[in-house]
Design a protein around this motif. Sequence first.
Motif, PDB file in Angstrom:
ATOM      1  N   LEU A   1       4.645  -5.761   3.020  1.00  0.00           N
ATOM      2  CA  LEU A   1       4.165  -7.121   3.238  1.00  0.00           C
ATOM      3  C   LEU A   1       2.670  -7.018   3.541  1.00  0.00           C
ATOM      4  O   LEU A   1       2.275  -6.530   4.594  1.00  0.00           O
ATOM      5  N   THR A   2       1.880  -7.451   2.596  1.00  0.00           N
ATOM      6  CA  THR A   2       0.437  -7.239   2.698  1.00  0.00           C
ATOM      7  C   THR A   2      -0.234  -8.454   3.318  1.00  0.00           C
ATOM      8  O   THR A   2      -0.118  -9.567   2.806  1.00  0.00           O
ATOM      9  N   ILE A   3      -0.920  -8.215   4.410  1.00  0.00           N
ATOM     10  CA  ILE A   3      -1.664  -9.290   5.074  1.00  0.00           C
ATOM     11  C   ILE A   3      -3.112  -9.272   4.601  1.00  0.00           C
ATOM     12  O   ILE A   3      -3.761 -10.306   4.499  1.00  0.00           O
ATOM     13  N   GLY A   4      -3.628  -8.093   4.349  1.00  0.00           N
ATOM     14  CA  GLY A   4      -5.001  -8.007   3.886  1.00  0.00           C
ATOM     15  C   GLY A   4      -5.354  -6.575   3.559  1.00  0.00           C
ATOM     16  O   GLY A   4      -4.522  -5.678   3.681  1.00  0.00           O
ATOM     17  N   GLN A   5      -6.595  -6.368   3.135  1.00  0.00           N
ATOM     18  CA  GLN A   5      -7.021  -5.014   2.804  1.00  0.00           C
ATOM     19  C   GLN A   5      -8.392  -4.722   3.395  1.00  0.00           C
ATOM     20  O   GLN A   5      -9.163  -5.632   3.698  1.00  0.00           O
ATOM     21  N   GLY A   6      -8.650  -3.427   3.564  1.00  0.00           N
ATOM     22  CA  GLY A   6      -9.816  -3.005   4.313  1.00  0.00           C
ATOM     23  C   GLY A   6     -11.141  -3.400   3.703  1.00  0.00           C
ATOM     24  O   GLY A   6     -12.115  -3.646   4.415  1.00  0.00           O
ATOM     25  N   ALA A   7     -11.209  -3.461   2.378  1.00  0.00           N
ATOM     26  CA  ALA A   7     -12.471  -3.782   1.718  1.00  0.00           C
ATOM     27  C   ALA A   7     -12.891  -5.217   1.969  1.00  0.00           C
ATOM     28  O   ALA A   7     -14.078  -5.537   1.893  1.00  0.00           O
ATOM     29  N   LYS A   8     -11.923  -6.069   2.239  1.00  0.00           N
ATOM     30  CA  LYS A   8     -12.249  -7.501   2.360  1.00  0.00           C
ATOM     31  C   LYS A   8     -11.218  -8.212   3.220  1.00  0.00           C
ATOM     32  O   LYS A   8     -10.569  -9.154   2.751  1.00  0.00           O
ATOM     33  N   PRO A   9     -11.045  -7.778   4.473  1.00  0.00           N
ATOM     34  CA  PRO A   9     -10.043  -8.452   5.314  1.00  0.00           C
ATOM     35  C   PRO A   9     -10.362  -9.932   5.452  1.00  0.00           C
ATOM     36  O   PRO A   9     -11.531 -10.325   5.481  1.00  0.00           O
ATOM     37  N   GLY A  10      -9.313 -10.721   5.479  1.00  0.00           N
ATOM     38  CA  GLY A  10      -9.519 -12.160   5.643  1.00  0.00           C
ATOM     39  C   GLY A  10      -9.783 -12.907   4.358  1.00  0.00           C
ATOM     40  O   GLY A  10      -9.984 -14.115   4.376  1.00  0.00           O
TER      41      GLY A  10
END
Lengths: 236, 453
Positions: B165-174
């Motif tokens: 379940l992906t909430i976000g990713q490190g390159a572009k959180p939010g």
Amino acid sequence: MATIDCFDKTVRDVNTKLRDFVSGGKNDIHIINPESLHNLAVAITKAANITIDGSVGYYCAGMIDGPTIRINGSAGWGLAESMLSGTVRVNGSAGNGAAAAIRDGTVIIEADAAARLGVSMKGGLVLVGGNCGYMAGFMGQKGTLIVCGDVGAGFADSMYETVCFVGGEIAELGTDAIIEKPTEDEYSYLSRTLTLHLPTKMEAPGFAIDRFKKVISGRKLWNFDNQDWETWREAM
Amino acid sequence: MSNEQDINQRLLQQSSTFNSQVIDDIQSKAELGRYRMRGYGTLRQRTWATFDDLTFIPSTLTRIPLEGYRERCKTKTILGSRYAKKPIELEIPIMITGMSWGALSFNAKVALAKGAAKVGSSNTTGDGGMLPAERENSKVLIYEVLPSRYGINVHDLLSADGIELTIGQGAKPGTGGLLLGSKVRESIAGQRDLPIGVDQRSPARHPDFLGPDDMRIKIEELREATDWKVPIFVKMGASRVFDDVRLAAKAGADVIVVDGMEGGTAASPEIMQEHTGTPTLAAVCEARAALEDIGLYGDVQLIIAGGIRNGVDAAKAIALGADAIYIGTTALIGLNCNKPIYTEDYHKLGTEPYHCHHCHTGGCPVGITTQDPELMKRLDIAEGAERISNLLLAMTYEIQMLARACGKANIHNLDPDDMRALSLEASMICGVPLVGTNKVFSDGPGWKSKIGK
């Protein structure tokens, strides 16, 4: 008819029993005393007629492919989210994110829907007999969304190819949403669809199919245009 | 005056505020009328503490090393033992992170799947659903459930070995994903239910939950859908890591993936890649501290991602508390990203080998981040798979070498006391002593088991 009584059971117990019934070929299954359990009847991937007598919690009928599920009550958030096919009918109201990201199938909410109805829907039909909250249809990709009553603010914001029809008032259009008058074919489609799924609406005093407005994407957000400041300042 | 000889070298001084990169950025935006977008992750000079600020202190007289080429050093990695009936068992701790078919070519996705499978590792689907060929060629496949739900399909979900379940990713959180129109060709548009050629902007929020209380129910839905068989991962970009990890663990995640600021992407606003998130070194420390704080360290497994380049970075992350490592950009580099071949096509993009971050254009010269059939042919699936399996093994050997040198018969036994900090900041962040002082400066990330005290 096979019956599952949820009283004193966990959702795990209920879903396990339900899957056993469905995989065992039982076509008519009755669930009683759901007591607003979350996650009832999720990921059912075979055809079956499932009736739930009472209100349900979050994500009821989520990720289904094939069954017909009738809820004699209201539903919490995420009703039928991500469904592939089948029919889900609620004779009460539904919480936020009903029919979110559905790819096909039909979701009918006889009373009202809360915010973010049909958000990111990718196909299928969503039909609401009453009103719906804000941001319905947000980022809708494909499919048809019909609301017989009023819709909240930010309606049909940032859509791709979902086609919306509204029988009541639109509090505010979302970014890049535009209103069109339905074609004669579309009025006929609306009449057929409502007659099939919500016949009492058609028979209600004062109901007129020609009150429906069509809302679609203006397609200005599909590709960036640095000359269209008016549209993009809302979206960037 | 344009003659080179006429230039006064003493007056050739560039502003450190308005240097050439800043001038280029301003002028690009003046031309584009929007923020800049690109792929690859942060390009900034890394002035913050990184894994390079740590050094291992192998066995001498206080510890006994293992024989480097003789004695066993186990690498088996178990993920999802908290609730899943079938936890994931990997032969090695290096896994392939989620990258979409769309961002990546078909050949790249299948090569990653085959390469990972060959060495008993896993790969992950991405924002765009599961490719049948990806399932067929994977040994362990993790299915991402993302905010966009592009290509969401219950049958694919049920065929997966784990759900992320992906909430976000490190390159572009939010923020959500981006796939520019040049890559939204017929097949990708069909898979994602989108019109051909649109600049696809994925939602930043899930359509059916908002906060951790709702997410707890969402996780239960995924468990109910899969009969509690497979592990549920929660992946997040590293932001407020200490709080976010505690919330995810309390919401019922089996495995938490923390993707640090150095993580890559195929397309994102540049400012998000350069100016958001928590660096990976700090993220792993905060994540471990969070799990310890709620008594779930060891019960909930931790996967660290974000700019992990080699077995050394991976070993340091494991020593600091990670159970496994995701690689993305490193895997693509293993597939020949930025290799000095087809140089003329790098030039067409206005760049050079070793400098390319043009994944967003779809013109990838080596056939990885493209949907152009001719470019894609440049990545042979069998050769690519071989390179990936080689890379995964090489990284694992590096971890084993360091673990054996530290006297560990299992790479998961590496711990913070096997390292010392080379900078004051690293000591403060990681809670390990600064070299030459035997002191930890500050309380580190708040671990319960203090090192060097």
